[in-house]
Design a protein around this motif. Sequence first.
Motif, PDB file in Angstrom:
ATOM      1  N   VAL A  51      20.854  36.904  39.157  1.00  0.00           N
ATOM      2  CA  VAL A  51      21.687  36.561  40.066  1.00  0.00           C
ATOM      3  C   VAL A  51      23.628  36.119  39.070  1.00  0.00           C
ATOM      4  O   VAL A  51      24.214  36.029  39.540  1.00  0.00           O
ATOM      5  N   ARG A  52      22.550  34.855  37.906  1.00  0.00           N
ATOM      6  CA  ARG A  52      24.253  34.273  37.226  1.00  0.00           C
ATOM      7  C   ARG A  52      24.778  34.776  36.474  1.00  0.00           C
ATOM      8  O   ARG A  52      26.197  34.468  36.417  1.00  0.00           O
ATOM      9  N   HIS A  53      23.835  36.575  35.688  1.00  0.00           N
ATOM     10  CA  HIS A  53      24.752  36.100  34.772  1.00  0.00           C
ATOM     11  C   HIS A  53      25.317  37.717  34.511  1.00  0.00           C
ATOM     12  O   HIS A  53      25.484  38.353  34.124  1.00  0.00           O
ATOM     13  N   ILE A  54      24.100  38.667  35.224  1.00  0.00           N
ATOM     14  CA  ILE A  54      23.844  39.796  35.440  1.00  0.00           C
ATOM     15  C   ILE A  54      24.789  40.563  36.007  1.00  0.00           C
ATOM     16  O   ILE A  54      26.018  41.334  35.917  1.00  0.00           O
ATOM     17  N   ILE A  55      24.761  40.235  37.195  1.00  0.00           N
ATOM     18  CA  ILE A  55      25.280  40.673  38.398  1.00  0.00           C
ATOM     19  C   ILE A  55      27.318  40.405  38.161  1.00  0.00           C
ATOM     20  O   ILE A  55      27.851  40.747  38.718  1.00  0.00           O
ATOM     21  N   PRO A  56      27.160  38.892  38.163  1.00  0.00           N
ATOM     22  CA  PRO A  56      29.229  38.804  38.117  1.00  0.00           C
ATOM     23  C   PRO A  56      29.129  39.569  36.975  1.00  0.00           C
ATOM     24  O   PRO A  56      30.906  39.820  37.318  1.00  0.00           O
ATOM     25  N   ILE A 101      28.750  42.687  36.268  1.00  0.00           N
ATOM     26  CA  ILE A 101      29.469  43.801  37.063  1.00  0.00           C
ATOM     27  C   ILE A 101      29.951  43.945  38.529  1.00  0.00           C
ATOM     28  O   ILE A 101      30.071  44.952  38.807  1.00  0.00           O
ATOM     29  N   GLY A 102      31.079  42.815  38.661  1.00  0.00           N
ATOM     30  CA  GLY A 102      31.767  42.107  40.116  1.00  0.00           C
ATOM     31  C   GLY A 102      32.430  43.808  39.932  1.00  0.00           C
ATOM     32  O   GLY A 102      32.835  44.158  41.046  1.00  0.00           O
ATOM     33  N   SER A 103      33.383  43.848  39.765  1.00  0.00           N
ATOM     34  CA  SER A 103      34.314  45.164  39.533  1.00  0.00           C
ATOM     35  C   SER A 103      33.542  46.112  39.888  1.00  0.00           C
ATOM     36  O   SER A 103      34.167  47.532  40.651  1.00  0.00           O
ATOM     37  N   LEU A 104      32.658  46.482  39.502  1.00  0.00           N
ATOM     38  CA  LEU A 104      32.281  47.958  39.843  1.00  0.00           C
ATOM     39  C   LEU A 104      31.497  47.778  40.324  1.00  0.00           C
ATOM     40  O   LEU A 104      32.081  48.479  41.775  1.00  0.00           O
ATOM     41  N   LEU A 105      31.148  46.832  41.043  1.00  0.00           N
ATOM     42  CA  LEU A 105      30.270  46.099  42.755  1.00  0.00           C
ATOM     43  C   LEU A 105      31.767  46.267  43.819  1.00  0.00           C
ATOM     44  O   LEU A 105      31.518  46.590  44.928  1.00  0.00           O
ATOM     45  N   ILE A 106      33.052  45.923  43.405  1.00  0.00           N
ATOM     46  CA  ILE A 106      33.932  45.676  44.774  1.00  0.00           C
ATOM     47  C   ILE A 106      34.540  47.320  44.905  1.00  0.00           C
ATOM     48  O   ILE A 106      34.152  47.510  45.898  1.00  0.00           O
ATOM     49  N   ILE A 107      34.151  48.015  43.900  1.00  0.00           N
ATOM     50  CA  ILE A 107      34.413  49.421  43.673  1.00  0.00           C
ATOM     51  C   ILE A 107      33.627  50.185  43.928  1.00  0.00           C
ATOM     52  O   ILE A 107      33.938  50.804  45.278  1.00  0.00           O
ATOM     53  N   GLN A 108      32.937  49.817  44.334  1.00  0.00           N
ATOM     54  CA  GLN A 108      31.119  50.707  45.069  1.00  0.00           C
ATOM     55  C   GLN A 108      31.769  49.893  46.527  1.00  0.00           C
ATOM     56  O   GLN A 108      31.313  51.524  47.349  1.00  0.00           O
ATOM     57  N   PHE A 109      31.406  48.846  47.225  1.00  0.00           N
ATOM     58  CA  PHE A 109      31.978  48.615  48.545  1.00  0.00           C
ATOM     59  C   PHE A 109      33.173  49.026  49.102  1.00  0.00           C
ATOM     60  O   PHE A 109      32.977  50.010  50.088  1.00  0.00           O
ATOM     61  N   THR A 110      33.970  49.119  48.241  1.00  0.00           N
ATOM     62  CA  THR A 110      35.495  49.993  49.087  1.00  0.00           C
ATOM     63  C   THR A 110      34.968  51.426  48.872  1.00  0.00           C
ATOM     64  O   THR A 110      35.275  52.059  49.985  1.00  0.00           O
TER      65      THR A 110
END
Length: 304
Positions: free
Chosen positions: A208-213, A215-224
């Motif tokens: 939660v604190r190191h891996i997911i943050p 790849i945050g840019s990918l998650l934002i694009i994925q959400f959009t």
Amino acid sequence: MSVGDVDDQLTAAPAGTRRKRLSRRALYTRRFLRNRPAVAGLIIFGAIVGFSILGGLPARHSYLETDFLNLSSPPSADHWFGTNDAGNDLYAETVHGLQRSLIIALVVSTGTTVLSAVIGATAAYFGGAFERVVLGVIHFLMVVPTFLILALFSNHSGGSWIVIAVIMLLVNWFWPARVIWTLSLSIREREYVSASRYMGVPGLRIVVRHIIPNIGSLLIIQFTLGVVGAVISETGLSFIGFGVKPPDVSLGALIGSGADTVSSAPWLFYFPAAALTLLTVSMALVADGLRDAFDPQSAAGGRA
């Protein structure tokens, strides 16, 4: 030349010759704002959201009301978008349908992003038997015809948008989870992840604190992009009669009913179709702008 002399020269230098270090957020924002199609898409999307929230205030009729004196009437001063064959005001139905489609899309896209990020990153970090089981489930679901599953369960949902959103979430998470798992494989080998592991930090906290943050840019694009995909999926289901059902309405339901009368009452099709087109195109432009802003190799955002 001493250090003090260098500091004095830097202080005396004109303000225009000194570069201010940009934060990562400011850099991404600047690159995004330099992408004119993306900015236009964001403005259009904001206008659509505002229309779905505030568009019902000036409406003269509710989407549940029926005007038996105006059946399939064209746009007029009393019914701005016309009426359908049951006498319902199409303007009020379009506002409510757009609102319903947006709610479904946001719920599905948010849930898909969170679920795929947690499952994909957790499988990559822990590895072993847990990773093999997760990948086995993902690969099995990837070959299952998801649209048939959506149609089957949606047909027994009674037209409830909540049930439809949950079903769409459950059949859409595994595609992005597979991508996130691939990216997380390299992140789990980074020094800060290894240091946290050696310090005894629990595995889930590392995820939660190191891996997911990271790849945050990918998650934002994925959400959009997920918003666009969810809107299209819901529209397809409602178009063939497996989605939202009366008395509730969505853009897909309006387009499906309007397609049957496109020659005799074209306004029943064109107004909802225009709203859907503006929504999907604007979100696609925003997604492209975010991708270019986060990609350092892209020249679309210019040089910050």
